[in-house]
Enzyme design. Structure first.
Site, mmCIF file in Angstrom:
data_model
loop_
_atom_site.group_PDB
_atom_site.id
_atom_site.type_symbol
_atom_site.label_atom_id
_atom_site.label_comp_id
_atom_site.label_asym_id
_atom_site.label_seq_id
_atom_site.Cartn_x
_atom_site.Cartn_y
_atom_site.Cartn_z
ATOM 1 N N ASP A 1 0.810 -1.213 0.000
ATOM 2 C CA ASP A 1 0.000 0.000 0.000
ATOM 3 C C ASP A 1 0.852 1.276 0.000
ATOM 4 O OD1 ASP A 1 -2.597 1.410 0.660
ATOM 5 O OD2 ASP A 1 -1.414 1.922 2.437
ATOM 6 N N ARG B 1 6.647 -10.969 -3.066
ATOM 7 C CA ARG B 1 6.583 -12.442 -3.008
ATOM 8 C C ARG B 1 5.970 -13.048 -4.263
ATOM 9 N NH1 ARG B 1 3.457 -13.218 2.390
ATOM 10 N NH2 ARG B 1 2.637 -11.292 1.561
ATOM 11 N N ASP C 1 10.242 9.434 9.571
ATOM 12 C CA ASP C 1 9.122 9.925 10.358
ATOM 13 C C ASP C 1 8.509 10.963 9.424
ATOM 14 O OD1 ASP C 1 7.502 11.657 11.957
ATOM 15 O OD2 ASP C 1 8.390 10.734 13.719
ATOM 16 N N HIS C 2 7.399 10.608 8.771
ATOM 17 C CA HIS C 2 6.967 11.456 7.658
ATOM 18 C C HIS C 2 6.544 12.861 8.118
ATOM 19 C CE1 HIS C 2 2.994 9.880 8.754
ATOM 20 N NE2 HIS C 2 2.515 10.967 8.216
ATOM 21 N N HIS D 1 5.877 10.913 16.055
ATOM 22 C CA HIS D 1 5.546 12.171 15.374
ATOM 23 C C HIS D 1 5.404 13.355 16.337
ATOM 24 C CE1 HIS D 1 4.939 9.463 12.137
ATOM 25 N NE2 HIS D 1 3.746 9.034 12.508
HETATM 26 P P1 NAD Z 1 1.377 -3.723 3.060
HETATM 27 O O1 NAD Z 1 0.932 -4.859 3.891
HETATM 28 O O2 NAD Z 1 0.419 -3.080 2.130
HETATM 29 O O3 NAD Z 1 2.627 -4.157 2.203
HETATM 30 C C1 NAD Z 1 3.639 -4.972 2.707
HETATM 31 C C2 NAD Z 1 4.528 -5.472 1.602
HETATM 32 O O4 NAD Z 1 5.399 -6.457 2.177
HETATM 33 C C3 NAD Z 1 3.802 -6.149 0.451
HETATM 34 O O5 NAD Z 1 4.411 -5.730 -0.754
HETATM 35 C C4 NAD Z 1 4.080 -7.638 0.699
HETATM 36 O O6 NAD Z 1 4.121 -8.394 -0.493
HETATM 37 C C5 NAD Z 1 5.457 -7.588 1.319
HETATM 38 N N1 NAD Z 1 5.752 -8.788 2.097
HETATM 39 C C6 NAD Z 1 5.040 -9.318 3.119
HETATM 40 N N2 NAD Z 1 5.618 -10.471 3.531
HETATM 41 C C7 NAD Z 1 6.709 -10.652 2.765
HETATM 42 C C8 NAD Z 1 7.705 -11.659 2.694
HETATM 43 N N3 NAD Z 1 7.715 -12.698 3.508
HETATM 44 N N4 NAD Z 1 8.663 -11.518 1.760
HETATM 45 C C9 NAD Z 1 8.666 -10.475 0.918
HETATM 46 N N5 NAD Z 1 7.767 -9.484 0.932
HETATM 47 C C10 NAD Z 1 6.788 -9.585 1.844
HETATM 48 O O7 NAD Z 1 2.020 -2.672 4.078
HETATM 49 P P2 NAD Z 1 2.197 -1.097 3.859
HETATM 50 O O8 NAD Z 1 0.970 -0.418 4.318
HETATM 51 O O9 NAD Z 1 2.684 -0.822 2.488
HETATM 52 O O10 NAD Z 1 3.318 -0.750 4.940
HETATM 53 C C11 NAD Z 1 4.691 -1.014 4.738
HETATM 54 C C12 NAD Z 1 5.490 -0.419 5.887
HETATM 55 O O11 NAD Z 1 5.281 0.976 5.910
HETATM 56 C C13 NAD Z 1 5.084 -0.911 7.268
HETATM 57 O O12 NAD Z 1 6.233 -0.955 8.090
HETATM 58 C C14 NAD Z 1 4.137 0.150 7.772
HETATM 59 O O13 NAD Z 1 4.125 0.202 9.183
HETATM 60 C C15 NAD Z 1 4.796 1.369 7.183
HETATM 61 N N6 NAD Z 1 3.877 2.499 6.983
HETATM 62 C C16 NAD Z 1 2.819 2.386 6.140
HETATM 63 C C17 NAD Z 1 1.982 3.470 5.957
HETATM 64 C C18 NAD Z 1 0.819 3.422 4.992
HETATM 65 O O14 NAD Z 1 0.171 4.455 4.839
HETATM 66 N N7 NAD Z 1 0.521 2.316 4.344
HETATM 67 C C19 NAD Z 1 2.237 4.681 6.633
HETATM 68 C C20 NAD Z 1 3.346 4.759 7.471
HETATM 69 C C21 NAD Z 1 4.160 3.655 7.635
#
Ligand code: NAD
Length: 499
Positions: free
Chosen positions: A14, A44, A179-180, A241
């Site tokens: 995401d 994956r 830290d956005h 934050h």
């Molecule tokens: P998400 O679950 O949408 O995406 C996670 C990604 O990790 C996917 O591409 C998935 O395929 C991959 N993944 C999971 N298991 C895996 C494995 N075993 N091997 C390889 N790849 C694997 O998560 P996200 O929302 O994109 O968040 C990612 C990071 O960013 C997290 O640490 C989250 O805390 C941080 N974050 C996200 C947001 C946000 O708005 N989505 C905001 C701030 C911080």
């Protein structure tokens, strides 16, 4: 800017779709990426390079703010993208990844500068860093950098453990903790904006009565129940934050600080925070959880009725706290911080109230989002705004130019590519922040502090206002409540005190 390879873990996730690809594209359009640039997306699922590029294109069409979404520009951009299937736990996948990275470096004739961006769940951070190290991905003759998303640990001990593991693969100077909030234009320009709003004389001589920092939102837990119910407002917002906003503001007094000096001063500030004793946390902190209520005239359910949340969850969706920085400038100036979900409006705002005789107050307001601006309001009396109040916005905005709608991720990725660490969280700050919040986490854990249920659509529990009123202050610019019944005294959750 030096050429580099951007290796993205979590390329199908995401964050990548909503933030990272649009940010990279914007930088590309503005010619702020290196002229030779390679992106390797990892996930994956089996995907061809073409299918991956087409997914990236789709996310740009949905989320990019750029006007230039014509096919020629997009195609040039997407040419830099390759995909590689990788399970973070499978070592052999890293060896294959190394071959692909090296092949692309040779093909593009670029120095092996590698930026590893971990946009995956925190449970994978250590495994990935270790595998980067052991596979040789991190041993090329160019620079290597690790960009890491939040959360950085879930308490002091786990953060230390994580950092220790990362340090076996990357030096502190190579770790960029996102830290956005630090990427927000208003935060980055805070020092400069304060200088334009206040003369140096003002900065030195005006006495600040209090500071309040709010980051409030109307959204509830949404799709993030699994994560949020273990994090709460304290870990999700406050420890990172909110304390970063506090540091960014306070380092600018009594004189504006340069970027290099700022990094040092941030740690000093957080070190100077008066420590809390877990048994006395309730004197300084208000813990809340949203109940049912109305948001924008629509009924919303209470936190414990949300999908994925246990009906007896005592997780915090709101925190207000009174902090004291014990240094020569800030001593005697209370700093109030609040953040929470399902509140009346969405706003991130800092209000500095200056000392004055009588009820009329001079204020400096820094609006960080969703509106941006800096206002110096003299002789204010009414702290509440009516529902349709625009008086704050009708004041002269002291920013002499707009902040051009840049997204935090554009600035942060650009800075990381340049090797500019000023707007990333340094380990010292992270460690000291965890250290400071640990007694609050302990008090929550041991139920030494009440959990107040507040109506959705309010500004949190009444106790959060009482926290200021005790010192003769009030939260500025909350919109008037539509009905007095909307906000009643926070209803206490039933549980046992253990002290
Ligand atoms: P998400 O679950 O949408 O995406 C996670 C990604 O990790 C996917 O591409 C998935 O395929 C991959 N993944 C999971 N298991 C895996 C494995 N075993 N091997 C390889 N790849 C694997 O998560 P996200 O929302 O994109 O968040 C990612 C990071 O960013 C997290 O640490 C989250 O805390 C941080 N974050 C996200 C947001 C946000 O708005 N989505 C905001 C701030 C911080």
């Amino acid at each position: 800017m030096e050429s580099a390879t951007f290796v993205l873990f979590g390329a199908t996730g995401d964050l990548a779709k909503r933030k990272i690809y649009p940010a990279l594209f914007q930088l590309f359009v503005e010619q702020q990426l290196p002229s030779s640039f390679s992106v390797i997306g990892l996930g994956r699922r089996e995907l061809s390079h073409e299918a991956f590029q087409s997914n990236v294109a789709q996310s740009l069409l949905t989320f990019s703010r750029s006007e230039m979404k014509d096919s020629v520009v997009m195609e040039q951009f997407l040419n830099a993208f390759r995909y590689h299937v990788l399970d973070v736990n499978r070592r052999e996948d890293y060896t294959k990844l190394l071959s692909l990275v090296e092949d692309r470096e040779v093909e593009l004739n670029i120095t092996p500068n590698r930026m590893f961006y971990l946009s995956v769940g925190p449970e994978f951070f250590e495994t990935i860093a270790t595998n980067i190290h052991e596979s040789g991905l991190g041993s090329a003759r160019g620079w290597k950098r690790l960009v890491i998303e939040k959360p950085f640990g879930h308490n002091l001990e786990s953060a230390r453990q994580l950092n220790q593991t990362l340090n076996q693969a990357f030096e502190e100077s190579e770790i960029y903790r996102i830290d956005h909030y630090l990427g927000k234009p208003m935060v980055q320009q805070m020092g400069q904006l304060l200088q334009s709003a206040l003369t140096e004389h003002d900065l030195r001589t005006r006495t600040i009565a209090s500071v309040q920092i709010s980051a409030i939102e109307t959204l509830g837990v949404e799709e993030r129940a699994g994560y949020y119910d273990h994090a709460g407002a304290l870990r999700d917002m406050f420890q990172n934050h909110m304390l970063q906003l506090l540091m960014m503001l306070t380092i600018e007094f009594p004189k504006p600080s340069s970027a290099a000096e700022g990094v040092k001063r941030k740690s000093q500030i957080i070190k100077s925070l008066m420590p809390l004793n877990k048994r006395k946390v309730s004197q300084h902190v208000v813990r809340g959880q949203y109940g049912a209520g109305m948001i924008k005239e629509k009924p919303v359910i209470r936190y414990t009725d949300e999908a994925g949340i246990a009906s007896d969850s005592q997780n915090d969706t709101f925190i207000a706290a009174r902090l004291q920085v014990d240094d020569s400038f800030w001593k005697n100036t209370p700093i109030y911080i609040r953040t929470g979900k399902r509140l009346k409006e969405k706003a991130t705002r800092i209000v500095i109230e200056f000392k004055s005789e009588g009820p009329l107050k001079d204020l400096l307001i820094i609006e960080i989002g969703p509106q941006e601006g800096i206002y110096y309001l003299k002789r204010q009396s009414n702290h509440e705004l009516s529902e349709d109040e625009t008086s704050l916005r009708s004041q002269p905005n002291l920013m002499n130019k707009g902040v051009d709608g840049k997204d935090a991720y554009e600035t942060l990725i650009h800075d990381a590519l340049l090797g500019n660490k000023a707007y990333f969280a340094h380990w010292n700050e992270v460690e000291l922040s965890w250290e400071w919040v640990q007694p609050i986490m302990d008090a929550y854990q041991e139920n030494l502090i009440p959990l107040h249920v507040y109506p959705a659509g309010s500004y949190g529990p009444q106790e959060a206002s009482d926290l200021l009123e005790r010192d003769g202050f009030h939260w500025w610019f909350d919109k008037k409540q539509t009905s007095v019944n909307d906000v009643t005294k926070g209803e206490l959750f039933t549980y046992e005190y253990t002290n």
